[in-house]
Design a protein around this motif. Structure first.
Motif, short mmCIF file in Angstrom:
data_model
loop_
_atom_site.label_atom_id
_atom_site.label_comp_id
_atom_site.label_asym_id
_atom_site.label_seq_id
_atom_site.Cartn_x
_atom_site.Cartn_y
_atom_site.Cartn_z
N LEU A 211 37.93 36.27 22.86
CA LEU A 211 37.91 34.80 22.75
C LEU A 211 38.19 34.16 24.11
N LEU A 212 39.16 34.72 24.83
CA LEU A 212 39.49 34.16 26.15
C LEU A 212 38.38 34.47 27.15
N GLY A 213 37.79 35.65 27.02
CA GLY A 213 36.67 36.00 27.89
C GLY A 213 35.52 35.02 27.70
N GLU A 214 35.27 34.69 26.43
CA GLU A 214 34.19 33.74 26.13
C GLU A 214 34.53 32.34 26.68
N ALA A 215 35.75 31.91 26.39
CA ALA A 215 36.15 30.55 26.79
C ALA A 215 36.08 30.36 28.30
N LEU A 216 36.38 31.43 29.04
CA LEU A 216 36.45 31.30 30.50
C LEU A 216 35.26 31.95 31.21
N HIS A 217 34.26 32.34 30.44
CA HIS A 217 33.05 32.97 31.00
C HIS A 217 33.39 34.18 31.87
N ALA A 218 34.12 35.11 31.33
CA ALA A 218 34.48 36.31 32.09
C ALA A 218 33.24 37.14 32.37
N ALA A 219 33.30 37.94 33.43
CA ALA A 219 32.17 38.81 33.76
C ALA A 219 32.21 40.08 32.92
N ARG A 220 33.41 40.47 32.48
CA ARG A 220 33.55 41.68 31.66
C ARG A 220 34.87 41.63 30.90
N ILE A 221 34.88 42.27 29.74
CA ILE A 221 36.13 42.39 28.98
C ILE A 221 36.43 43.88 28.87
N ASP A 222 37.59 44.28 29.36
CA ASP A 222 37.97 45.69 29.29
C ASP A 222 39.01 45.88 28.20
N ILE A 223 38.74 46.80 27.30
CA ILE A 223 39.70 47.11 26.23
C ILE A 223 40.26 48.49 26.52
N TRP A 224 41.53 48.53 26.91
CA TRP A 224 42.17 49.81 27.23
C TRP A 224 42.98 50.28 26.04
N THR A 225 42.70 51.49 25.59
CA THR A 225 43.32 51.98 24.37
C THR A 225 43.71 53.44 24.53
N ASP A 226 43.78 54.19 23.40
CA ASP A 226 44.19 55.59 23.51
C ASP A 226 43.03 56.56 23.35
N VAL A 227 41.81 56.04 23.31
CA VAL A 227 40.62 56.91 23.29
C VAL A 227 39.68 56.47 24.41
N ALA A 228 38.93 57.43 24.95
CA ALA A 228 38.07 57.12 26.10
C ALA A 228 36.73 56.57 25.64
N GLY A 229 36.77 55.55 24.78
CA GLY A 229 35.53 54.89 24.38
C GLY A 229 35.31 54.90 22.88
N ILE A 230 34.12 54.48 22.51
CA ILE A 230 33.72 54.48 21.09
C ILE A 230 33.02 55.81 20.83
N TYR A 231 33.40 56.47 19.75
CA TYR A 231 32.85 57.78 19.41
C TYR A 231 31.94 57.68 18.18
#
Ligand code: ADP
Ligand code: ASP
Ligand code: MG
Length: 453
Positions: A211-231
């Motif tokens: 939502l904040l990325g959209e509101a501020l026109h971010a170039a990328r949104i990074d989601i850091w979690t406990d897995v190295a991506g979507i499987y």
């Protein structure tokens, strides 16, 4: 000197990425390694939201104290590793006192508004501590209260953002700050028009980031979690699951909507609207790479992934044959709408309707039981059957509806399971079925083996 960051990145860190001092420090390293990261969105430290949810449901005094002691230990383990712990330590202690007071009130008169207020303390504490960790590494940091920007409906536990307001508030309050410092804020929490704290549903920090990325026109949104991506499926269920390097918004959004916990169901909607790529990676192993979600991918495969959502309820409505089919359908759906029931899937015959209802997602009110008023209203027009303890397993792909062999592939593996409901054909890219939760993992493993390994 003030710098302008037109290409800025929003980085979101989930609970395990801020679980303790070492995780926070590692995540701080990720922020500092990329100059473009100007906005950091944080979840509560792992386990904290669950403890706060339990407190908000009202507990006996000794249980309450036990939970609060556990919360205090999580925070103080982090504080004790800081170079200058005294000021922040006092601030956190003050928040722990608030928690104690609110939990006491919740034990007498629990409410969903109170629950959101209590639960929000998790993100407030983790963001304060993370800002301090960054400051101790010489970064210029500003802590920011996300409730100023994430303005929502007052649907406590499951609030919806007011997009125009979010954009306006972000432009006014956040944009100028991004140019001065790395802004550290909370995921998951917002406020309603009366200034009361709300939450976006479990796992909602991902949604805040986009939502904040959209509101501020971010170039990328990074989601850091406990897995190295979507499987290709939850790697906790199937160890052979494979990382998907590139995936389209539509595919990943279907995965999230049908239960892939790695992303909150609504996360990709804002990113899709503004065409902002979303990266998902492991904060513990950045070298492992991750998944990039973007508008299009090359050669979308027939089968993309398998998702699962637990705690589903099957509701079956059987006509009493006193009215024509179309009237029966109209009446049933009118009652469901009146009671604001979120229907996930529907299959029908002339005299019966089967509905899958979702029991997960909100911070409060997800005890999975159907409201008595709904059952009473339905029962006066039809015979009602319901079953809980089910899992909704969804195969996500491309053009599944018109590809030869899909049914053979899927139903071959379902032979041994007692499938309660199947939905195929309504959407082109998904095929889902409801089955008892205790056979879901085996079914997913078998299906994964056939379709992906
Ligand atoms: P965070 O606290 O960082 O938001 P979550 O626990 O919400 O992390 O999400 C990460 C988890 O999502 C993983 O540990 C994994 O078990 C689960 N998961 C479910 N489906 C998938 C999938 N298809 N790919 C990767 N992870 C998945
Ligand atoms: N802390 C919240 C939860 O556990 C939100 C999140 O982690 O995304 O649900
Ligand atoms: Mg999550």
């Amino acid at each position: 000197m003030t710098r302008v960051y037109p290409q800025f990145v929003v980085a979101k860190f989930g609970g395990t990425s801020v679980a303790d001092f070492d995780s926070m420090n590692r995540s701080a390293g990720i922020v500092l390694a990329d100059d473009h990261v100007r906005l950091v969105v944080l979840s509560a430290s792992a386990g904290v939201t669950n403890l706060l949810v339990e407190l908000s449901e009202g507990l006996e005094s000794h249980e309450r104290m036990d939970k609060i002691d556990t919360l205090r230990a999580i925070q103080h383990n982090i504080i004790s590793r800081l170079k200058s712990p005294s000021v922040i330590g006092k601030e956190i202690d003050q928040l722990l006192e608030n928690i104690t007071r609110l939990a006491e009130v919740a034990s007498i008169t629990p409410s969903s508004a109170l629950s959101d207020d209590l639960v929000s303390h998790g993100e407030i504490m983790s963001s304060l501590l993370f800002a301090e960790v960054l400051r101790e590494r010489e970064a210029r940091v500003e802590w920011f209260d996300a409730r100023k920007v994430i303005r929502t409906t007052p649907l406590y536990g499951c609030a919806e953002p007011h997009l125009n307001l979010v954009e306006k508030q972000a432009e006014t309050h956040l944009r100028p700050r991004l140019e001065q410092a790395i802004v550290v804020t909370q995921g998951f929490i917002g406020s309603d028009e009366n200034g009361r704290t709300t939450t976006l549903g479990r796992g909602g920090s991902d949604y805040t980031a986009s939502l904040l990325g959209e509101a501020l026109h971010a170039a990328r949104i990074d989601i850091w979690t406990d897995v190295a991506g979507i499987y290709t499926t939850d790697p906790r269920i199937v160890a052979q699951a494979q990382r998907i390097d590139h995936i389209s918004f539509a595919e990943a959004s279907n995965m999230a909507a049908f239960g892939a916990k790695v992303l909150h169901p609504a996360t990709l909607l804002p990113a899709m609207r503004k065409n902002i790529p979303v990266f998902i990676g492991s904060s513990k192993n950045t070298a492992a790479g991750g998944t990039l979600v973007r508008r299009e991918t090359e050669a979308p495969p027939l089968y993309r992934a398998i998702a699962v959502r637990r705690k589903q309820t099957l509701l079956k409505l059987h006509s009493l044959n006193t009215q024509p089919t179309h009237m029966f359908f109209a009446k049933m759906f009118a009652i469901l709408a009146e009671h604001q029931v979120d229907v996930e899937l529907v299959t029908t015959t002339e005299q019966s309707i089967a509905l899958a209802l979702n029991g997960t997602g909100c911070t409060s009110g997800n005890d999975n039981s159907l409201p008595t008023a709904l059952l009473t209203a339905l029962s006066s027009h039809c015979r009602v059957e319901s079953e809980t303890g089910l899992a909704l397993v969804t195969l996500i792909g491309n053009q599944l509806h018109s590809s030869v062999g899909v049914c053979r592939d899927v139903f071959f593996e379902l032979e041994k399971s007692c499938v309660r409901m199947i939905c195929h054909g309504a959407a082109n890219d998904i095929l889902c079925f409801l089955l008892p939760d205790d056979v879901a993992d085996d079914t997913i493993s078998a299906l994964h083996r056939r379709l992906f390994e």
